[in-house]
Scaffold this motif. Structure first.
Motif, PDB file in Angstrom:
ATOM      1  N   ALA A  50      -2.649  15.597 -31.620  1.00 22.97           N
ATOM      2  CA  ALA A  50      -3.145  14.809 -32.627  1.00 22.97           C
ATOM      3  C   ALA A  50      -3.629  13.411 -32.062  1.00 22.97           C
ATOM      4  O   ALA A  50      -4.630  12.928 -32.298  1.00 22.97           O
ATOM      5  N   ALA A  51      -2.837  13.167 -31.155  1.00 21.79           N
ATOM      6  CA  ALA A  51      -3.050  11.453 -30.353  1.00 21.79           C
ATOM      7  C   ALA A  51      -4.138  11.542 -29.683  1.00 21.79           C
ATOM      8  O   ALA A  51      -5.017  10.849 -29.564  1.00 21.79           O
ATOM      9  N   MET A  52      -4.509  12.766 -29.025  1.00 19.54           N
ATOM     10  CA  MET A  52      -5.480  12.659 -27.918  1.00 19.54           C
ATOM     11  C   MET A  52      -6.887  12.852 -28.609  1.00 19.54           C
ATOM     12  O   MET A  52      -7.699  12.347 -28.244  1.00 19.54           O
ATOM     13  N   VAL A  53      -6.946  13.661 -29.714  1.00 18.67           N
ATOM     14  CA  VAL A  53      -8.195  13.756 -30.446  1.00 18.67           C
ATOM     15  C   VAL A  53      -8.320  12.299 -31.182  1.00 18.67           C
ATOM     16  O   VAL A  53      -9.574  11.880 -31.374  1.00 18.67           O
ATOM     17  N   ALA A  54      -7.315  11.563 -31.772  1.00 19.39           N
ATOM     18  CA  ALA A  54      -7.542  10.396 -32.319  1.00 19.39           C
ATOM     19  C   ALA A  54      -8.138   9.454 -31.334  1.00 19.39           C
ATOM     20  O   ALA A  54      -8.806   8.600 -31.678  1.00 19.39           O
ATOM     21  N   VAL A  55      -7.865   9.443 -29.946  1.00 20.36           N
ATOM     22  CA  VAL A  55      -8.459   8.544 -29.074  1.00 20.36           C
ATOM     23  C   VAL A  55      -9.992   8.906 -29.081  1.00 20.36           C
ATOM     24  O   VAL A  55     -10.851   8.148 -29.026  1.00 20.36           O
ATOM     25  N   GLY A  56     -10.396   9.992 -28.882  1.00 22.68           N
ATOM     26  CA  GLY A  56     -11.729  10.243 -28.952  1.00 22.68           C
ATOM     27  C   GLY A  56     -12.548   9.848 -30.337  1.00 22.68           C
ATOM     28  O   GLY A  56     -13.563   9.401 -30.382  1.00 22.68           O
ATOM     29  N   LEU A  57     -11.804  10.284 -31.172  1.00 25.26           N
ATOM     30  CA  LEU A  57     -12.243   9.835 -32.709  1.00 25.26           C
ATOM     31  C   LEU A  57     -12.431   8.473 -32.713  1.00 25.26           C
ATOM     32  O   LEU A  57     -13.634   7.829 -33.328  1.00 25.26           O
ATOM     33  N   TRP A  58     -11.516   7.779 -32.425  1.00 22.92           N
ATOM     34  CA  TRP A  58     -11.468   6.192 -32.642  1.00 22.92           C
ATOM     35  C   TRP A  58     -12.571   5.526 -31.650  1.00 22.92           C
ATOM     36  O   TRP A  58     -13.204   4.601 -32.123  1.00 22.92           O
ATOM     37  N   GLY A  59     -12.705   6.185 -30.518  1.00 20.70           N
ATOM     38  CA  GLY A  59     -13.762   5.710 -29.748  1.00 20.70           C
ATOM     39  C   GLY A  59     -15.219   5.816 -30.136  1.00 20.70           C
ATOM     40  O   GLY A  59     -16.083   5.033 -30.083  1.00 20.70           O
ATOM     41  N   ALA A  60     -15.227   7.164 -30.653  1.00 19.77           N
ATOM     42  CA  ALA A  60     -16.764   7.492 -31.236  1.00 19.77           C
ATOM     43  C   ALA A  60     -17.067   6.511 -32.503  1.00 19.77           C
ATOM     44  O   ALA A  60     -17.870   6.014 -32.812  1.00 19.77           O
ATOM     45  N   PHE A  61     -15.981   6.433 -33.393  1.00 17.46           N
ATOM     46  CA  PHE A  61     -15.966   5.456 -34.518  1.00 17.46           C
ATOM     47  C   PHE A  61     -16.416   4.039 -34.070  1.00 17.46           C
ATOM     48  O   PHE A  61     -16.992   3.481 -34.826  1.00 17.46           O
ATOM     49  N   LEU A  62     -15.894   3.564 -33.036  1.00 12.48           N
ATOM     50  CA  LEU A  62     -16.132   1.993 -32.484  1.00 12.48           C
ATOM     51  C   LEU A  62     -17.434   2.006 -31.711  1.00 12.48           C
ATOM     52  O   LEU A  62     -18.126   1.028 -31.767  1.00 12.48           O
ATOM     53  N   GLY A  63     -18.166   3.179 -31.322  1.00 13.17           N
ATOM     54  CA  GLY A  63     -19.234   3.475 -30.712  1.00 13.17           C
ATOM     55  C   GLY A  63     -19.242   2.750 -29.072  1.00 13.17           C
ATOM     56  O   GLY A  63     -18.113   2.546 -28.575  1.00 13.17           O
ATOM     57  N   ALA A  64     -20.263   2.616 -28.698  1.00 13.05           N
ATOM     58  CA  ALA A  64     -20.547   2.121 -27.187  1.00 13.05           C
ATOM     59  C   ALA A  64     -19.846   0.863 -27.196  1.00 13.05           C
ATOM     60  O   ALA A  64     -20.299   0.180 -28.037  1.00 13.05           O
ATOM     61  N   PRO A  65     -19.250   0.151 -25.911  1.00 14.30           N
ATOM     62  CA  PRO A  65     -18.745   1.284 -24.948  1.00 14.30           C
ATOM     63  C   PRO A  65     -17.564   1.888 -25.236  1.00 14.30           C
ATOM     64  O   PRO A  65     -16.986   2.855 -24.260  1.00 14.30           O
ATOM     65  N   ALA A  66     -16.695   1.581 -26.110  1.00 19.53           N
ATOM     66  CA  ALA A  66     -15.449   2.303 -26.632  1.00 19.53           C
ATOM     67  C   ALA A  66     -15.297   3.816 -26.398  1.00 19.53           C
ATOM     68  O   ALA A  66     -14.300   4.557 -26.067  1.00 19.53           O
TER      69      ALA A  66
END
Length: 198
Positions: A50-66
């Motif tokens: 859950a947490a590791m998928v959330a990191v990718g999700l949040w990064g995608a939500f924030l966009g580049a460079p996150a």
């Protein structure tokens, strides 16, 4: 082209979750060699997933460079947490920190929180310590520590990529709703881990 790529990545993500087998990451059972033990450790515990998928999700939500920085920061800091675990350096409330990571990261997605990149990286890095420490303390005595570490770092990266794949849907209005909904599911899962329901 971008639409097709997002759908393909979503299909891969769904295939991964449908083929994942149940288990608990914190039991120490079912481990093979060093790499296999490390690789399977994160994916056998839904609190880690859950947490590791959330990191990718949040990064995608924030966009580049996150979208790339957050999934790089997490495994790097996680490796330091694993070393602390292997060395037996005491860090309190590991399971609570892991559960809170799902709650906090899920809520960041639900409420579309957009902090400065360094703040997001600090949040992700702080939680990575707890996940890494859990991996380090549960290193099976008979396996190679380096191979084990390589395994869980690669597995973590793949879980981040699954989050990114799903997170790419934010480019469309319905996809943005779906991503925020996924954040809500992750946050609720974190509450379940925190309260001992799951």
């Amino acid at each position: 082209m971008t639409h097709r790529l997002a759908l393909a990545l979503l299909g891969i993500t769904l295939a991964y979750f449908s083929s994942a087998f149940p288990g608990l990451a914190h039991t120490g059972e079912g481990y093979g060699g060093g790499f296999v033990a490390g690789f399977t450790h994160p994916i056998l515990g839904w609190d880690h997933v859950a947490a590791m998928v959330a990191v990718g999700l949040w990064g995608a939500f924030l966009g580049a460079p996150a979208i790339w920085i957050l999934p790089v920061v997490f495994p790097l800091v996680m490796a330091f947490g694993a070393v602390a675990g292997i060395l037996g350096i005491p860090i309190p409330a590991i399971e609570t920190g892991i559960a809170l990571s799902a709650v906090v990261l899920g809520l960041m997605i639900v409420f579309a929180v957009r902090p400065p990149i360094w703040v997001a990286a600090v949040i992700v890095g702080a939680f990575a310590i707890f996940h890494g420490y859990a991996h380090g303390t549960e290193l099976p005595a008979t396996v190679n520590a380096f191979a084990y570490a390589v395994g869980f770092v690669i597995s973590t990266g793949l879980l981040h990529l699954i989050g990114i794949a799903f997170g790419l849907l934010v480019r469309w209005p319905a996809g943005r709703t779906a991503v925020r909904g996924a954040g809500g599911v992750i946050a609720l899962a974190g509450v379940a881990f925190l309260t001992g329901v799951a």
